[in-house]
Each structure stands twice: as C-alpha cells, then as structure tokens.
Design a protein around this motif. Structure first.
Motif, PDB file in Angstrom:
ATOM      1  N   GLY A 112       0.758  -1.485  -0.420  1.00 34.89           N
ATOM      2  CA  GLY A 112      -0.060  -0.185  -0.056  1.00 34.89           C
ATOM      3  C   GLY A 112       1.057   1.417  -0.244  1.00 34.89           C
ATOM      4  N   ARG A 113       2.526   1.206  -0.385  1.00 38.76           N
ATOM      5  CA  ARG A 113       2.662   2.154  -0.247  1.00 38.76           C
ATOM      6  C   ARG A 113       3.974   2.316  -1.588  1.00 38.76           C
ATOM      7  N   HIS A 114       4.095   3.593  -1.519  1.00 43.25           N
ATOM      8  CA  HIS A 114       5.387   3.274  -2.692  1.00 43.25           C
ATOM      9  C   HIS A 114       6.872   3.618  -2.070  1.00 43.25           C
ATOM     10  N   TYR A 115       7.882   2.783  -2.947  1.00 41.33           N
ATOM     11  CA  TYR A 115       9.071   2.921  -1.876  1.00 41.33           C
ATOM     12  C   TYR A 115       9.973   3.532  -3.435  1.00 41.33           C
ATOM     13  N   TYR A 116      10.605   4.377  -3.237  1.00 42.27           N
ATOM     14  CA  TYR A 116      11.799   5.109  -4.318  1.00 42.27           C
ATOM     15  C   TYR A 116      12.837   3.814  -3.352  1.00 42.27           C
ATOM     16  N   PHE A 117      13.533   3.546  -4.679  1.00 36.39           N
ATOM     17  CA  PHE A 117      15.283   3.674  -4.751  1.00 36.39           C
ATOM     18  C   PHE A 117      16.117   4.088  -5.635  1.00 36.39           C
ATOM     19  N   LEU A 118      17.754   3.720  -5.602  1.00 39.39           N
ATOM     20  CA  LEU A 118      18.277   4.322  -6.779  1.00 39.39           C
ATOM     21  C   LEU A 118      18.550   2.545  -7.334  1.00 39.39           C
ATOM     22  N   THR A 119      18.519   2.631  -9.101  1.00 42.61           N
ATOM     23  CA  THR A 119      18.301   2.200  -9.672  1.00 42.61           C
ATOM     24  C   THR A 119      19.555   1.579  -9.719  1.00 42.61           C
ATOM     25  N   ARG A 120      20.168   0.181 -10.665  1.00 41.62           N
ATOM     26  CA  ARG A 120      21.597   0.035 -11.118  1.00 41.62           C
ATOM     27  C   ARG A 120      22.644   1.499 -11.583  1.00 41.62           C
ATOM     28  N   THR A 121      21.694   2.015 -12.194  1.00 43.82           N
ATOM     29  CA  THR A 121      21.992   2.838 -13.149  1.00 43.82           C
ATOM     30  C   THR A 121      22.246   5.020 -11.974  1.00 43.82           C
ATOM     31  N   GLY A 122      21.625   4.012 -11.597  1.00 38.80           N
ATOM     32  CA  GLY A 122      21.685   5.395 -10.173  1.00 38.80           C
ATOM     33  C   GLY A 122      22.843   5.184  -9.470  1.00 38.80           C
ATOM     34  N   GLU A 123      23.306   4.262  -8.916  1.00 35.46           N
ATOM     35  CA  GLU A 123      24.241   3.397  -8.081  1.00 35.46           C
ATOM     36  C   GLU A 123      25.140   3.805  -8.737  1.00 35.46           C
ATOM     37  N   ASP A 124      25.633   3.405  -9.935  1.00 39.32           N
ATOM     38  CA  ASP A 124      26.829   3.249 -10.326  1.00 39.32           C
ATOM     39  C   ASP A 124      27.489   4.695 -10.768  1.00 39.32           C
ATOM     40  N   TRP A 125      26.450   5.222 -11.291  1.00 39.57           N
ATOM     41  CA  TRP A 125      26.208   7.131 -11.597  1.00 39.57           C
ATOM     42  C   TRP A 125      26.621   7.938  -9.804  1.00 39.57           C
ATOM     43  N   VAL A 126      26.043   7.169  -9.111  1.00 36.48           N
ATOM     44  CA  VAL A 126      26.528   8.505  -7.492  1.00 36.48           C
ATOM     45  C   VAL A 126      27.944   7.899  -7.078  1.00 36.48           C
ATOM     46  N   LEU A 127      28.282   6.743  -7.946  1.00 39.33           N
ATOM     47  CA  LEU A 127      29.741   5.794  -6.991  1.00 39.33           C
ATOM     48  C   LEU A 127      30.539   6.812  -8.180  1.00 39.33           C
ATOM     49  N   ALA A 128      30.751   6.145  -8.888  1.00 36.40           N
ATOM     50  CA  ALA A 128      31.339   7.343 -10.322  1.00 36.40           C
ATOM     51  C   ALA A 128      31.327   8.338  -9.651  1.00 36.40           C
ATOM     52  N   THR A 129      30.552   9.213  -9.558  1.00 36.93           N
ATOM     53  CA  THR A 129      30.428  10.593  -8.995  1.00 36.93           C
ATOM     54  C   THR A 129      30.847  10.911  -8.280  1.00 36.93           C
ATOM     55  N   LEU A 130      31.547  10.559  -6.862  1.00 38.70           N
ATOM     56  CA  LEU A 130      31.731  10.317  -5.993  1.00 38.70           C
ATOM     57  C   LEU A 130      33.349  10.357  -5.575  1.00 38.70           C
ATOM     58  N   ARG A 131      33.507   9.162  -6.787  1.00 40.26           N
ATOM     59  CA  ARG A 131      35.327   8.663  -6.615  1.00 40.26           C
ATOM     60  C   ARG A 131      36.052   9.903  -7.623  1.00 40.26           C
TER      61      ARG A 131
END
Length: 131
Positions: A112-131
């Motif tokens: 009954g709730r809508h959950y949000y999460f980082l996708t694989r693409t999002g996780e890869d982009w965030v990690l690459a951006t922060l390194r």
C-alpha cells in the motif's frame, strides 16, 4: 666546463614543460566540495547538469538530496524521503518523475506504499561521481 653550473631560467622552463608532458593524460583533480553530507550533495549537484542539460540549480540541489538520502537508506517511502531530504512532499512529487525518467531512481508499490530506490544505473552514476 664547470661541474656544477648554476641553474638558469631555461632550466625552470624545461622542468615545467617536462611536468606538463608527464601529467597531460591524467584527469584533472576532483574539486573539493567540502566535508560531510553537504559536500557529497554539492558534488552530486555539480555533476547533475551532464544528465539534465537545462537543470535549475535549485532543482539540482533537490535531486542531489534525494540521491544522498537513497544512498543512506536503500528504500524510502515518500514521507520518509521528504523527512530525510528536508523538502516538502510536493517538491518530491515534481522531482521524482524526472529522476525516474533518467533511470537514476525507480519506484515500486509494496504493502500500500510507494517506495523509491536508486537503480543500478543510479548507484553506478553516484559512485562514479563521488570517486
């Protein structure tokens, strides 16, 4: 010919040139955005225009806050995401579809709730951006 000639201005030019040639293929150093959460969010916000060419800086900050919140907690419902980012739910209602369109963030209904999460693409982009 003297054994220890005094270095002349030409030697400094040659040394600078040698350093430039030795380091020309290295990526530029990452800018220092500061420590902690604010620094991470600033780094993400600075790199978001590559994905969103016409992104307003205020919206970039909101997007970066969402990415940071989803880094810290893998799945959040809208209210928890609003609490974690310190933004209004209405702001998130406008931001999340754009993040979903670039496939950085995805959502799913569960219990009954809508959950949000980082996708694989999002996780890869965030990690690459922060390194």
């Amino acid at each position: 010919m003297p054994e220890n000639p005094t270095p002349g201005p030409e030697d400094a030019v040659v040394a600078r040139f040698a350093h430039r040639v030795a380091t020309r293929d290295q990526p530029p150093p990452r800018p220092d955005y500061g420590p902690g959460q604010a620094g991470i969010e600033a780094c993400l916000a600075a790199n978001l225009p590559a994905l969103f060419p016409y992104l307003d800086p205020r919206r970039a900050r909101t997007f970066a806050q969402v990415c940071y919140a989803l880094m810290a907690a893998p799945r959040l419902n809208l209210q928890a995401l609003a609490d974690a980012t310190g933004t209004a739910r209405l702001t998130l209602y406008k931001a999340l579809p754009q993040l979903e369109a670039t496939q950085l963030v995805a959502g799913e209904r569960s219990g009954g709730r809508h959950y949000y999460f980082l996708t694989r693409t999002g996780e890869d982009w965030v990690l690459a951006t922060l390194r």
